[in-house]
Design a protein around this motif. Structure first.
Motif, PDB file in Angstrom:
ATOM      1  N   ALA A  89       0.824  -1.217   0.000  1.00 25.87           N
ATOM      2  CA  ALA A  89       0.000   0.000   0.000  1.00 25.87           C
ATOM      3  C   ALA A  89       0.856   1.265   0.000  1.00 25.87           C
ATOM      4  CB  ALA A  89      -0.945  -0.008   1.205  1.00 25.87           C
ATOM      5  N   VAL A  90       1.998   1.237   0.702  1.00 27.34           N
ATOM      6  CA  VAL A  90       2.898   2.398   0.725  1.00 27.34           C
ATOM      7  C   VAL A  90       3.509   2.624  -0.655  1.00 27.34           C
ATOM      8  CG1 VAL A  90       5.095   3.251   1.646  1.00 27.34           C
ATOM      9  CG2 VAL A  90       3.400   2.308   3.187  1.00 27.34           C
ATOM     10  N   GLY A  91       3.774   1.559  -1.384  1.00 28.41           N
ATOM     11  CA  GLY A  91       4.297   1.675  -2.738  1.00 28.41           C
ATOM     12  C   GLY A  91       5.742   2.138  -2.773  1.00 28.41           C
ATOM     13  N   ASP A  92       6.036   3.106  -3.644  1.00 30.27           N
ATOM     14  CA  ASP A  92       7.422   3.538  -3.853  1.00 30.27           C
ATOM     15  C   ASP A  92       7.935   4.479  -2.760  1.00 30.27           C
ATOM     16  OD1 ASP A  92       6.187   5.969  -4.407  1.00 30.27           O
ATOM     17  OD2 ASP A  92       6.597   5.887  -6.555  1.00 30.27           O
ATOM     18  N   LYS A  93       7.094   4.824  -1.810  1.00 34.45           N
ATOM     19  CA  LYS A  93       7.439   5.656  -0.640  1.00 34.45           C
ATOM     20  C   LYS A  93       7.741   7.107  -0.992  1.00 34.45           C
ATOM     21  CE  LYS A  93       9.320   1.634   1.741  1.00 34.45           C
ATOM     22  NZ  LYS A  93      10.511   1.019   2.311  1.00 34.45           N
ATOM     23  N   LYS A  94       7.436   7.510  -2.198  1.00 32.43           N
ATOM     24  CA  LYS A  94       7.656   8.910  -2.567  1.00 32.43           C
ATOM     25  C   LYS A  94       6.688   9.806  -1.811  1.00 32.43           C
ATOM     26  CE  LYS A  94       9.592   8.165  -7.139  1.00 32.43           C
ATOM     27  NZ  LYS A  94       9.365   8.197  -8.587  1.00 32.43           N
ATOM     28  N   GLY A  95       7.232  10.843  -1.174  1.00 28.72           N
ATOM     29  CA  GLY A  95       6.412  11.837  -0.497  1.00 28.72           C
ATOM     30  C   GLY A  95       5.969  11.493   0.913  1.00 28.72           C
ATOM     31  N   ILE A  96       6.319  10.273   1.419  1.00 20.92           N
ATOM     32  CA  ILE A  96       5.892   9.925   2.782  1.00 20.92           C
ATOM     33  C   ILE A  96       6.924  10.415   3.799  1.00 20.92           C
ATOM     34  CG2 ILE A  96       4.550   7.919   2.047  1.00 20.92           C
ATOM     35  CD1 ILE A  96       6.850   6.197   3.347  1.00 20.92           C
ATOM     36  N   LYS A  97       6.467  10.582   5.034  1.00 22.78           N
ATOM     37  CA  LYS A  97       7.355  11.077   6.090  1.00 22.78           C
ATOM     38  C   LYS A  97       8.402  10.053   6.522  1.00 22.78           C
ATOM     39  CE  LYS A  97       4.598  14.740   8.025  1.00 22.78           C
ATOM     40  NZ  LYS A  97       4.012  15.318   9.230  1.00 22.78           N
ATOM     41  N   ARG A  98       8.147   8.790   6.276  1.00 19.73           N
ATOM     42  CA  ARG A  98       9.086   7.693   6.526  1.00 19.73           C
ATOM     43  C   ARG A  98       9.236   7.338   8.006  1.00 19.73           C
ATOM     44  NH1 ARG A  98      15.565   7.447   5.006  1.00 19.73           N
ATOM     45  NH2 ARG A  98      16.056   5.845   6.548  1.00 19.73           N
ATOM     46  N   TYR A  99       9.384   8.318   8.862  1.00 19.82           N
ATOM     47  CA  TYR A  99       9.555   8.082  10.293  1.00 19.82           C
ATOM     48  C   TYR A  99       8.246   8.363  11.035  1.00 19.82           C
ATOM     49  CZ  TYR A  99      14.533   8.502   9.187  1.00 19.82           C
ATOM     50  OH  TYR A  99      15.783   8.343   8.647  1.00 19.82           O
ATOM     51  N   GLY A 100       8.002   7.585  12.073  1.00 19.63           N
ATOM     52  CA  GLY A 100       6.846   7.847  12.925  1.00 19.63           C
ATOM     53  C   GLY A 100       7.108   7.350  14.327  1.00 19.63           C
ATOM     54  N   SER A 101       6.542   8.028  15.293  1.00 20.25           N
ATOM     55  CA  SER A 101       6.702   7.572  16.680  1.00 20.25           C
ATOM     56  C   SER A 101       5.480   7.976  17.490  1.00 20.25           C
ATOM     57  CB  SER A 101       7.969   8.147  17.312  1.00 20.25           C
ATOM     58  OG  SER A 101       7.899   9.551  17.369  1.00 20.25           O
ATOM     59  N   ALA A 102       5.240   7.219  18.539  1.00 21.07           N
ATOM     60  CA  ALA A 102       4.136   7.525  19.448  1.00 21.07           C
ATOM     61  C   ALA A 102       4.479   6.983  20.821  1.00 21.07           C
ATOM     62  CB  ALA A 102       2.833   6.905  18.953  1.00 21.07           C
ATOM     63  N   MET A 103       4.178   7.760  21.833  1.00 17.80           N
ATOM     64  CA  MET A 103       4.252   7.285  23.214  1.00 17.80           C
ATOM     65  C   MET A 103       2.815   7.280  23.714  1.00 17.80           C
ATOM     66  SD  MET A 103       6.538   8.580  26.421  1.00 17.80           S
ATOM     67  CE  MET A 103       8.062   8.274  25.574  1.00 17.80           C
ATOM     68  N   LEU A 104       2.306   6.098  23.988  1.00 15.12           N
ATOM     69  CA  LEU A 104       0.876   5.982  24.253  1.00 15.12           C
ATOM     70  C   LEU A 104       0.610   5.475  25.668  1.00 15.12           C
ATOM     71  CD1 LEU A 104      -1.776   5.258  21.763  1.00 15.12           C
ATOM     72  CD2 LEU A 104      -1.909   3.965  23.888  1.00 15.12           C
TER      73      LEU A 104
END
Length: 196
Positions: A83-98
């Motif tokens: 679904a992400v595909g070629d990753k063009k334009g995505i933020k790439r990094y993500g984090s959450a403290m829940l």
């Protein structure tokens, strides 16, 4: 933008899985794996990541929950990568403290194309509901490798096994939502190498 949707079927002698994910959904989840607690965790992941997720699995639960949970992880990771595909334009990094009551879990993701899992959360009981607690590690391991993501999950605090597990799945959803988010400022893929 084209819809970022993946639909995958996988059938082995141990499991028969059908899964569909929409990364740009609203948090709707229909999960039927035969493991009630696992379905609850998948719902938390989808709802808090704002993904639309449909998953059914007919697995050899007369053996135990291992094949069902691991194989759903493999299929979900594969679907995320597709679904992400070629990753063009995505933020790439993500984090959450829940936080969830006394539990606090950190999740950090890099959609780097390099699979790695660092998992630091122990459970004090072998079962949470009808799910083997040790399978939480195997689920996230399967996702990290089939999606080629660097995935870190760390329990900061927590006494209640249900809360720690649920915080882990929800934090994963929120971190993945951040990592897959599009950002108009990013041209191509977000990498000094020029590729992921």
């Amino acid at each position: 933008m084209e819809p970022r949707i993946a639909e995958i079927s996988r059938k082995t002698k141990e499991t028969d899985i059908k899964l569909k994910i929409n990364l740009d959904g609203t948090g709707k989840c229909l999960a039927d794996t035969g493991i009630g607690f696992f379905d609850h965790m998948l719902d938390g992941f989808a709802r808090h990541g704002l993904f639309d997720l449909e998953v059914t699995c007919k697995g050899d639960l007369y053996v135990d929950s291992h094949h069902t949970i691991e194989d759903v992880g493999i299929v979900l990771g594969t679907a995320i990568a597709q679904a992400v595909g070629d990753k063009k334009g995505i933020k790439r990094y993500g984090s959450a403290m829940l936080p969830m009551d006394e539990a606090l879990v950190l999740c950090a993701i890099d959609l780097s194309g390099r699979p790695y899992l660092a998992y630091d959360a122990e459970f004090s009981a072998p079962l949470i509901g009808d799910m083997q607690s040790e399978m939480i590690y195997d689920f996230f391991y399967a996702i990290s490798y089939s999606a080629s993501m660097n995935l870190h999950i760390k329990k900061i605090s927590g006494r209640n096994n249900h809360h720690v597990a649920e915080s882990s799945f929800k934090a994963f959803g929120k971190a993945l939502d951040m990592a897959t988010a599009m950002d108009g400022r990013i041209q191509g893929v977000w990498s000094t190498k020029g590729t992921l």
